[in-house]
Design a protein around this motif. Structure first.
Motif, PDB file in Angstrom:
ATOM      1  N   GLY A  99       0.818  -1.211   0.000  1.00 33.12           N
ATOM      2  CA  GLY A  99       0.000   0.000   0.000  1.00 33.12           C
ATOM      3  C   GLY A  99       0.849   1.258   0.000  1.00 33.12           C
ATOM      4  O   GLY A  99       0.572   2.217  -0.724  1.00 33.12           O
ATOM      5  N   ILE A 106      -1.436   5.913  -6.801  1.00 35.42           N
ATOM      6  CA  ILE A 106      -2.876   5.967  -6.525  1.00 35.42           C
ATOM      7  C   ILE A 106      -3.317   7.420  -6.361  1.00 35.42           C
ATOM      8  O   ILE A 106      -4.347   7.833  -6.885  1.00 35.42           O
ATOM      9  CB  ILE A 106      -3.227   5.126  -5.282  1.00 35.42           C
ATOM     10  N   THR A 126     -15.821   2.946 -10.928  1.00 35.36           N
ATOM     11  CA  THR A 126     -14.843   1.935 -11.361  1.00 35.36           C
ATOM     12  C   THR A 126     -13.828   1.665 -10.268  1.00 35.36           C
ATOM     13  O   THR A 126     -13.544   0.504  -9.936  1.00 35.36           O
ATOM     14  CB  THR A 126     -14.118   2.411 -12.632  1.00 35.36           C
ATOM     15  N   PHE A 127     -13.297   2.734  -9.687  1.00 31.29           N
ATOM     16  CA  PHE A 127     -12.302   2.602  -8.617  1.00 31.29           C
ATOM     17  C   PHE A 127     -12.878   1.845  -7.421  1.00 31.29           C
ATOM     18  O   PHE A 127     -12.256   0.908  -6.901  1.00 31.29           O
ATOM     19  CB  PHE A 127     -11.804   3.986  -8.191  1.00 31.29           C
ATOM     20  N   LEU A 128     -14.065   2.220  -6.983  1.00 34.52           N
ATOM     21  CA  LEU A 128     -14.665   1.579  -5.811  1.00 34.52           C
ATOM     22  C   LEU A 128     -14.999   0.111  -6.065  1.00 34.52           C
ATOM     23  O   LEU A 128     -14.774  -0.741  -5.206  1.00 34.52           O
ATOM     24  CB  LEU A 128     -15.915   2.347  -5.371  1.00 34.52           C
ATOM     25  N   THR A 130     -13.508  -1.873  -8.190  1.00 38.74           N
ATOM     26  CA  THR A 130     -12.241  -2.608  -8.274  1.00 38.74           C
ATOM     27  C   THR A 130     -11.628  -2.799  -6.889  1.00 38.74           C
ATOM     28  O   THR A 130     -11.119  -3.872  -6.575  1.00 38.74           O
ATOM     29  CB  THR A 130     -11.262  -1.855  -9.190  1.00 38.74           C
ATOM     30  N   ALA A 131     -11.697  -1.774  -6.058  1.00 35.66           N
ATOM     31  CA  ALA A 131     -11.120  -1.849  -4.717  1.00 35.66           C
ATOM     32  C   ALA A 131     -11.934  -2.731  -3.777  1.00 35.66           C
ATOM     33  O   ALA A 131     -11.440  -3.131  -2.723  1.00 35.66           O
ATOM     34  CB  ALA A 131     -10.996  -0.439  -4.129  1.00 35.66           C
ATOM     35  N   SER A 132     -13.155  -3.076  -4.158  1.00 31.91           N
ATOM     36  CA  SER A 132     -14.051  -3.832  -3.268  1.00 31.91           C
ATOM     37  C   SER A 132     -13.622  -5.280  -3.063  1.00 31.91           C
ATOM     38  O   SER A 132     -14.062  -5.924  -2.137  1.00 31.91           O
ATOM     39  CB  SER A 132     -15.466  -3.816  -3.835  1.00 31.91           C
ATOM     40  N   ASP A 133     -12.805  -5.814  -3.951  1.00 32.41           N
ATOM     41  CA  ASP A 133     -12.377  -7.219  -3.907  1.00 32.41           C
ATOM     42  C   ASP A 133     -13.550  -8.185  -4.099  1.00 32.41           C
ATOM     43  O   ASP A 133     -13.542  -9.297  -3.610  1.00 32.41           O
ATOM     44  CB  ASP A 133     -11.615  -7.531  -2.613  1.00 32.41           C
ATOM     45  N   SER A 141     -12.458  -8.619  -8.912  1.00 27.19           N
ATOM     46  CA  SER A 141     -12.907  -7.221  -8.906  1.00 27.19           C
ATOM     47  C   SER A 141     -12.272  -6.377 -10.010  1.00 27.19           C
ATOM     48  O   SER A 141     -12.860  -5.386 -10.435  1.00 27.19           O
ATOM     49  CB  SER A 141     -12.645  -6.589  -7.543  1.00 27.19           C
ATOM     50  N   ALA A 142     -11.089  -6.746 -10.493  1.00 31.35           N
ATOM     51  CA  ALA A 142     -10.484  -5.975 -11.585  1.00 31.35           C
ATOM     52  C   ALA A 142     -11.382  -6.030 -12.824  1.00 31.35           C
ATOM     53  O   ALA A 142     -11.635  -5.005 -13.474  1.00 31.35           O
ATOM     54  CB  ALA A 142      -9.093  -6.501 -11.909  1.00 31.35           C
ATOM     55  N   GLY A 145     -14.804  -4.268 -11.937  1.00 29.58           N
ATOM     56  CA  GLY A 145     -14.633  -2.826 -11.850  1.00 29.58           C
ATOM     57  C   GLY A 145     -14.729  -2.179 -13.220  1.00 29.58           C
ATOM     58  O   GLY A 145     -15.388  -1.144 -13.397  1.00 29.58           O
TER      59      GLY A 145
END
Length: 165
Positions: A99, A106, A126-128, A130-133, A141-142, A145
């Motif tokens: 991170g 990021i 899209t970001f959220l 993808t970041a959600s897993d 998620s990629a 997303g």
């Protein structure tokens, strides 16, 4: 454009795409002949090496690219030991280090999201996503997303284009 080339363009480097893509393709074919994977112009690496964090003077940022390449060569030579080291570290520490390493790219991408007014909402969705897993139908998620972001963009722009008519 490859994502890495897009990062270079965004960072203000007017690089010719065709010669870079040609050399990249030739090197990828040579590496593939030896059983390796393709050579890619990585967006994250490009973002780290072309930003102000690499050097204040854009003409001196090439040093970060050279240092990054040397690091990759050393990491490749010591790959087994590096994997064993990270396997011995607590999972939480490895996640924290990853991170921290991605903090500048990021941040730069989030700044780009905020700056693009007509794409802002779809980019955040899209970001959220993808970041959600999230995982669905065996896909991560990629993938979702991108799909959800494209749907959000389509819905948001269908709504805005109907207002203009």
């Amino acid at each position: 454009y490859l994502p890495g080339m897009a990062v270079l363009k965004t960072s203000g480097y007017d690089t010719p795409v065709r010669p870079i893509m040609g050399v990249n393709s030739l090197v990828s074919m040579a590496v593939a002949a030896t059983g390796g994977i393709t050579i890619a112009i990585a967006a994250i690496t490009a973002a780290m090496c072309t930003g102000a964090d690499a050097h204040e003077d854009p003409r001196r940022r090439y040093v970060a690219g050279i240092a990054n390449g040397v690091f990759y060569l050393l990491a490749g030579l010591c790959g087994g030991s590096i994997v064993m080291l990270f396997a011995a570290l607590p999972k939480e520490l490895v996640i924290t280090l990853a991170g921290l390493a991605l903090l500048a790219p990021i941040t730069a991408n989030l700044a780009g999201i905020v700056a693009a007014e007509d794409h802002r909402e779809a980019a955040v969705v899209t970001f959220l996503a993808t970041a959600s897993d999230m995982r669905f139908l065996g896909l991560g998620s990629a993938f979702w997303g991108i799909v959800i972001g494209m749907v959000a963009y389509w819905i948001l722009h269908a709504r805005s284009s109907s207002k203009q008519v």
